[in-house]
Design a protein around this motif. Structure first.
Motif, PDB file in Angstrom:
ATOM      1  N   MET A   1      32.083  41.235  40.893  1.00  0.00           N
ATOM      2  CA  MET A   1      31.129  40.672  39.474  1.00  0.00           C
ATOM      3  C   MET A   1      32.311  40.224  38.133  1.00  0.00           C
ATOM      4  N   GLN A   2      33.407  41.364  38.258  1.00  0.00           N
ATOM      5  CA  GLN A   2      34.888  41.635  36.619  1.00  0.00           C
ATOM      6  C   GLN A   2      35.273  40.333  37.050  1.00  0.00           C
TER       7      GLN A   2
ATOM      8  N   ALA B   1      35.392  34.985  34.485  1.00  0.00           N
ATOM      9  CA  ALA B   1      35.013  32.894  34.263  1.00  0.00           C
ATOM     10  C   ALA B   1      34.596  33.179  33.558  1.00  0.00           C
ATOM     11  N   ILE B   2      33.537  33.792  33.258  1.00  0.00           N
ATOM     12  CA  ILE B   2      32.443  33.622  31.808  1.00  0.00           C
ATOM     13  C   ILE B   2      32.662  33.899  30.617  1.00  0.00           C
ATOM     14  N   TRP B   3      33.336  34.948  30.955  1.00  0.00           N
ATOM     15  CA  TRP B   3      34.448  34.974  28.959  1.00  0.00           C
ATOM     16  C   TRP B   3      35.617  33.555  28.968  1.00  0.00           C
TER      17      TRP B   3
ATOM     18  N   LEU C   1      39.965  43.445  33.124  1.00  0.00           N
ATOM     19  CA  LEU C   1      39.440  42.514  32.898  1.00  0.00           C
ATOM     20  C   LEU C   1      40.480  42.374  31.396  1.00  0.00           C
ATOM     21  N   GLY C   2      40.665  43.439  30.720  1.00  0.00           N
ATOM     22  CA  GLY C   2      41.271  43.230  29.274  1.00  0.00           C
ATOM     23  C   GLY C   2      42.134  42.465  28.850  1.00  0.00           C
ATOM     24  N   ASN C   3      42.723  42.200  27.268  1.00  0.00           N
ATOM     25  CA  ASN C   3      43.672  41.790  27.200  1.00  0.00           C
ATOM     26  C   ASN C   3      43.940  42.873  25.636  1.00  0.00           C
ATOM     27  N   LYS C   4      42.972  44.101  25.551  1.00  0.00           N
ATOM     28  CA  LYS C   4      43.495  44.743  24.707  1.00  0.00           C
ATOM     29  C   LYS C   4      42.777  46.157  25.431  1.00  0.00           C
TER      30      LYS C   4
ATOM     31  N   ARG D   1      45.970  35.452  34.295  1.00  0.00           N
ATOM     32  CA  ARG D   1      45.031  35.608  35.303  1.00  0.00           C
ATOM     33  C   ARG D   1      44.703  35.031  36.326  1.00  0.00           C
ATOM     34  N   PRO D   2      43.994  35.128  37.969  1.00  0.00           N
ATOM     35  CA  PRO D   2      43.905  35.988  38.060  1.00  0.00           C
ATOM     36  C   PRO D   2      44.716  36.549  38.281  1.00  0.00           C
ATOM     37  N   ARG D   3      44.587  38.512  38.327  1.00  0.00           N
ATOM     38  CA  ARG D   3      45.589  39.518  37.783  1.00  0.00           C
ATOM     39  C   ARG D   3      45.579  39.488  39.350  1.00  0.00           C
ATOM     40  N   ASP D   4      46.956  40.253  39.422  1.00  0.00           N
ATOM     41  CA  ASP D   4      48.097  40.201  40.659  1.00  0.00           C
ATOM     42  C   ASP D   4      48.195  41.949  40.237  1.00  0.00           C
TER      43      ASP D   4
END
Length: 258
Positions: free
Chosen positions: A175-176, A181-183, A203-206, A227-230
């Protein structure tokens, strides 16, 4: 102009049963830019959900100003979609009718409602399940319905209150990824409440780190890892150590003060 502006937000709840007031949020000042993905991170009871509800218009601040798109927030509005911890679907309606319900309230015909809802059925990966009822779908699928319902309103801001907290670990990861992807596709502004450092960093950029009650902003951390984040990368773990240090410092400060 920021998409969301919080100016000197204070929230006091009156506990009439015990004859006292409870200061929940204290002097919150925050600007959230358009297309930001902001995670509100902090311990239980710090006022994260209360702050989200103030932005949504479900709660009124005791003092201070809340602006979305430059306009004072006084009540809920279609410019803000909300996704709750539980999807709060109507069990007698199918997925597509839950998603399109607010269009029905506006008098839009069934064929048009379903046509418009199918875009969002596809966006959240529910093609083939649009005529299933909530009891016939998993928790993760029902939460996708809740997200699609919020997106169909075409809001500039989506507010999410720990929407994946009740999901198993594997479904939560899926879901994350889906939400990111939706954002990236929709480019809306998201404010996401969590108590998980890892979830905030995925998830966040802040990441806005809040103190224990009364909730204040300890630090707003900008995090622009590609993204995608490792989650095993040095950059990810450096940020994680920094945020955990902020949380530990706050816990230590409060312990010394008590």
């Amino acid at each position: 102009m920021a998409a969301i502006e919080l100016r000197n937000i204070v929230k006091v709840f009156s506990d009439k049963r015990r004859g006292r007031d409870l200061l929940t949020l204290d002097n919150i000042n925050l600007d959230i830019e358009a297309n930001d993905f902001v995670c509100l991170l902090g311990p239980s009871g710090c006022g994260k959900s209360t702050l989200l509800n103030i932005i949504a218009g479900f709660e009124q601040a005791t003092s201070g100003r809340t602006l979305v798109g430059g306009k004072q927030v006084e009540r809920p509005g279609s410019d803000r979609g909300v996704v709750f911890q539980q999807p709060t679907l109507m069990p007698w309606l199918t997925a597509i009718d839950n998603i399109a319900f607010h269009l029905k309230l506006k008098g839009v015909g069934k064929a048009e409602r379903h046509h418009r809802a199918m875009e969002f059925i596809d966006l959240v990966g529910l093609r083939g399940f649009e005529h299933h009822h909530p009891s016939e779908m998993s928790g993760g699928m029902n939460q996708r319905v809740g997200i699609a319902r919020a997106l169909l309103m075409n809001p500039s801001v989506i507010l999410m209150d720990e929407p994946f907290a009740a999901l198993d670990a594997q479904t939560k990861l899926e879901m994350q990824e889906e939400l990111v992807a939706i954002w990236q596709k929709r480019r809306c502004t998201i404010v996401f409440v969590t108590h998980s450092v890892d979830e905030a960093l995925v998830l966040g950029n802040k990441i806005v780190v809040m103190t224990k009650r009364p909730g204040r902003i300890r630090e707003a951390v900008n995090f622009d890892l590609p993204r995608p984040r490792d989650i095993t990368s040095p950059e990810f773990n450096d940020a994680k150590r920094h945020i955990l240090a902020l949380i530990r410092e706050e816990s230590t400060r409060l312990a010394q003060a008590s």
